[in-house]
Structures are given as structure tokens and as C-alpha cells.
Design a protein around this motif. Structure first.
Motif, PDB file in Angstrom:
ATOM      1  N   SER A  46     118.648 -26.418  42.967  1.00 19.48           N
ATOM      2  CA  SER A  46     120.053 -26.711  42.677  1.00 19.48           C
ATOM      3  C   SER A  46     120.900 -25.510  43.083  1.00 19.48           C
ATOM      4  N   GLU A  47     122.187 -25.690  43.039  1.00 16.25           N
ATOM      5  CA  GLU A  47     123.112 -24.608  43.375  1.00 16.25           C
ATOM      6  C   GLU A  47     123.045 -23.492  42.337  1.00 16.25           C
ATOM      7  N   ASP A  48     122.580 -23.808  41.114  1.00 14.05           N
ATOM      8  CA  ASP A  48     122.522 -22.822  40.039  1.00 14.05           C
ATOM      9  C   ASP A  48     121.537 -21.698  40.345  1.00 14.05           C
ATOM     10  N   THR A  49     120.437 -22.029  41.009  1.00 11.15           N
ATOM     11  CA  THR A  49     119.400 -21.032  41.246  1.00 11.15           C
ATOM     12  C   THR A  49     119.830 -20.001  42.282  1.00 11.15           C
ATOM     13  N   GLY A  50     120.839 -20.289  43.049  1.00 14.78           N
ATOM     14  CA  GLY A  50     121.369 -19.330  44.003  1.00 14.78           C
ATOM     15  C   GLY A  50     120.581 -19.279  45.289  1.00 14.78           C
ATOM     16  N   TYR A  51     121.072 -18.489  46.220  1.00 18.73           N
ATOM     17  CA  TYR A  51     120.461 -18.411  47.535  1.00 18.73           C
ATOM     18  C   TYR A  51     119.362 -17.370  47.591  1.00 18.73           C
ATOM     19  N   PRO A  55     113.540 -19.316  50.120  1.00 20.09           N
ATOM     20  CA  PRO A  55     112.631 -18.505  50.938  1.00 20.09           C
ATOM     21  C   PRO A  55     112.873 -18.584  52.444  1.00 20.09           C
ATOM     22  N   LEU A  56     113.848 -19.336  52.891  1.00 17.90           N
ATOM     23  CA  LEU A  56     114.056 -19.483  54.330  1.00 17.90           C
ATOM     24  C   LEU A  56     114.356 -18.143  55.004  1.00 17.90           C
ATOM     25  N   ALA A  57     115.200 -17.329  54.403  1.00 22.65           N
ATOM     26  CA  ALA A  57     115.532 -16.028  54.996  1.00 22.65           C
ATOM     27  C   ALA A  57     114.324 -15.102  54.978  1.00 22.65           C
ATOM     28  N   HIS A  98     123.803 -17.876  54.404  1.00 20.07           N
ATOM     29  CA  HIS A  98     124.058 -16.998  53.264  1.00 20.07           C
ATOM     30  C   HIS A  98     123.280 -15.690  53.375  1.00 20.07           C
ATOM     31  N   SER A  99     122.450 -15.570  54.398  1.00 21.03           N
ATOM     32  CA  SER A  99     121.621 -14.373  54.573  1.00 21.03           C
ATOM     33  C   SER A  99     121.780 -13.779  55.961  1.00 21.03           C
ATOM     34  N   THR A 100     122.965 -13.880  56.541  1.00 19.22           N
ATOM     35  CA  THR A 100     123.143 -13.407  57.911  1.00 19.22           C
ATOM     36  C   THR A 100     122.884 -11.911  58.048  1.00 19.22           C
ATOM     37  N   SER A 101     123.272 -11.120  57.066  1.00 17.92           N
ATOM     38  CA  SER A 101     123.041  -9.676  57.174  1.00 17.92           C
ATOM     39  C   SER A 101     121.550  -9.358  57.158  1.00 17.92           C
ATOM     40  N   LYS A 102     120.795 -10.083  56.368  1.00 18.77           N
ATOM     41  CA  LYS A 102     119.340  -9.888  56.331  1.00 18.77           C
ATOM     42  C   LYS A 102     118.715 -10.296  57.660  1.00 18.77           C
ATOM     43  N   GLU A 120     127.147 -19.528  65.729  1.00 15.49           N
ATOM     44  CA  GLU A 120     128.127 -20.588  66.007  1.00 15.49           C
ATOM     45  C   GLU A 120     128.565 -21.257  64.704  1.00 15.49           C
ATOM     46  N   TYR A 121     127.627 -21.432  63.787  1.00 17.78           N
ATOM     47  CA  TYR A 121     127.943 -22.050  62.496  1.00 17.78           C
ATOM     48  C   TYR A 121     128.869 -21.150  61.680  1.00 17.78           C
ATOM     49  N   THR A 122     128.579 -19.847  61.649  1.00 16.95           N
ATOM     50  CA  THR A 122     129.412 -18.950  60.835  1.00 16.95           C
ATOM     51  C   THR A 122     130.798 -18.752  61.442  1.00 16.95           C
ATOM     52  N   LEU A 123     130.882 -18.778  62.777  1.00 14.83           N
ATOM     53  CA  LEU A 123     132.187 -18.578  63.412  1.00 14.83           C
ATOM     54  C   LEU A 123     133.037 -19.843  63.440  1.00 14.83           C
ATOM     55  N   ASN A 124     132.430 -20.979  63.800  1.00 16.36           N
ATOM     56  CA  ASN A 124     133.196 -22.203  64.039  1.00 16.36           C
ATOM     57  C   ASN A 124     132.878 -23.344  63.088  1.00 16.36           C
ATOM     58  N   GLY A 125     132.037 -23.117  62.117  1.00 17.63           N
ATOM     59  CA  GLY A 125     131.733 -24.159  61.142  1.00 17.63           C
ATOM     60  C   GLY A 125     130.820 -25.230  61.710  1.00 17.63           C
TER      61      GLY A 125
END
Length: 185
Positions: A46-51, A55-57, A98-102, A120-125
Motif C-alpha cells: 500500500s502507499e502507507d508502507t512507502g517507497y 525492492p525495485l531500486a 522515487h529512487s532516481t538519485s539511488k 523521460e518519465y521524470t521530465l515529461n510525465g
């Protein structure tokens, strides 16, 4: 899949587990449904558990895990499923965003980021990402068509070489028979 998320993460990071189990699952005939199931296990409940709990990043920055993540991405269905109206690749990219810096701090993460068009997703949605995906798919289809065309030409050439070699063999046999016949006379 009856494994829990932590077991799947350990398998994805392990050289033998990723090749023997996850690659086999992601390269078989039912890979799209398997990929969706794997993605669902890798996404937070859920959204509650946070990003942070996603484990994708972590997989994207792992030496072996990033290969599994890229195969998972390629195995996911391309368009949104008609019944759920969900684009699974987009969900994966949203989580990774949500983990672009990592991801940018590591060569494997940068490769994943580039392959899934995260920039492309972060710049142009979503619309910019969809357009980049379309270009990627067009390029992949073009390369696949080129490979298939080259393979079919090779098969045709091999068939014609085999046929001409068969004719040459027959001619050689006839020559030997004639020579042998002449010697015996």
C-alpha cells in the motif's frame, strides 16, 4: 509463485537463483503472467508502507539483480490489460522514479534507468514516457525484423547450397562409376 518477497529478492541477487529460476520463469511461454505476478510481489502493498520498502531500486542497483529487473520489464505486457486498465510497466517506472538519485549513483542503476526511460518519465510525465516507449518498441521491432530477415536468407542460402552440393555429389558418383566400369572392361 509461493515464495515470499525476501526469498525472491535473494534469488534475484544470486547468480544461480536468477539464472536457474527467475530467468526460466521470465523466458517461458507464460512469461507475461509470471512477470505481472513477480512485479506485484516486488511492489509495496500500500502507499502507507512507502517507497523505501519497495525492492525495485535495490534490485536495479545490484550487479545481478539489475539483469533480472530488465528481464522482468521486458516480460511485462506492453499495453494495459483490458480488464484492469493498468499498465504494469508504468507502475514499475513510477516506483523507480522515487529512487532516481539511488539509480544514478550506480552503473547498473543507470542502465536500468535508461532502459525503462526513467528520465523521460521524470521530465515529461506519463505522456513523454509513452512516446519514448513507442520509439523503443519500434526500434526493437525493427531489429527483430532485420534479424528474422537475415536468418531466413541464411536458411534459403543453406538450402540452395545443400541442393547444389547434392547435385555435385550425384555427378561425382556417376563419374566414379564410369571410371570403374572402364577399368573393369
Amino acid at each position: 509463485l509461493s515464495y515470499d518477497t525476501s526469498d525472491l529478492i535473494h534469488m534475484a541477487k544470486d547468480g544461480m537463483g536468477s539464472v536457474c529460476i527467475l530467468d526460466a520463469l521470465l523466458l517461458n511461454a507464460r512469461r507475461a503472467t509470471t512477470a505481472v505476478t513477480l512485479l506485484e510481489q516486488f511492489l509495496p502493498d500500500s502507499e502507507d508502507t512507502g517507497y523505501q520498502s519497495c525492492p525495485l531500486a535495490t534490485l536495479a542497483t545490484d550487479r545481478i539483480g539489475h539483469h533480472v529487473l530488465l528481464k522482468l520489464y521486458d516480460a511485462l505486457p506492453d499495453e494495459s490489460a483490458p480488464s484492469t486498465n493498468t499498465n504494469h510497466r508504468l507502475r514499475m517506472v513510477e516506483q523507480l522514479s522515487h529512487s532516481t538519485s539511488k539509480l544514478t549513483g550506480n552503473a547498473m542503476g543507470r542502465k536500468v534507468s535508461e532502459t525503462v526511460n526513467l528520465g523521460e518519465y521524470t521530465l515529461n510525465g506519463e505522456s513523454g514516457w509513452q512516446e519514448a516507449q513507442k520509439k523503443r518498441n519500434d526500434n526493437l521491432n525493427f531489429l527483430e525484423d532485420m534479424i528474422n530477415t537475415k536468418e531466413s536468407k541464411q536458411i534459403l542460402e543453406e538450402d540452395s547450397d545443400t541442393a547444389s552440393a547434392g547435385k555435385k555429389d550425384k555427378k561425382e558418383k556417376k563419374k566414379r562409376k564410369r571410371k570403374h566400369k572402364r577399368k573393369s572392361d
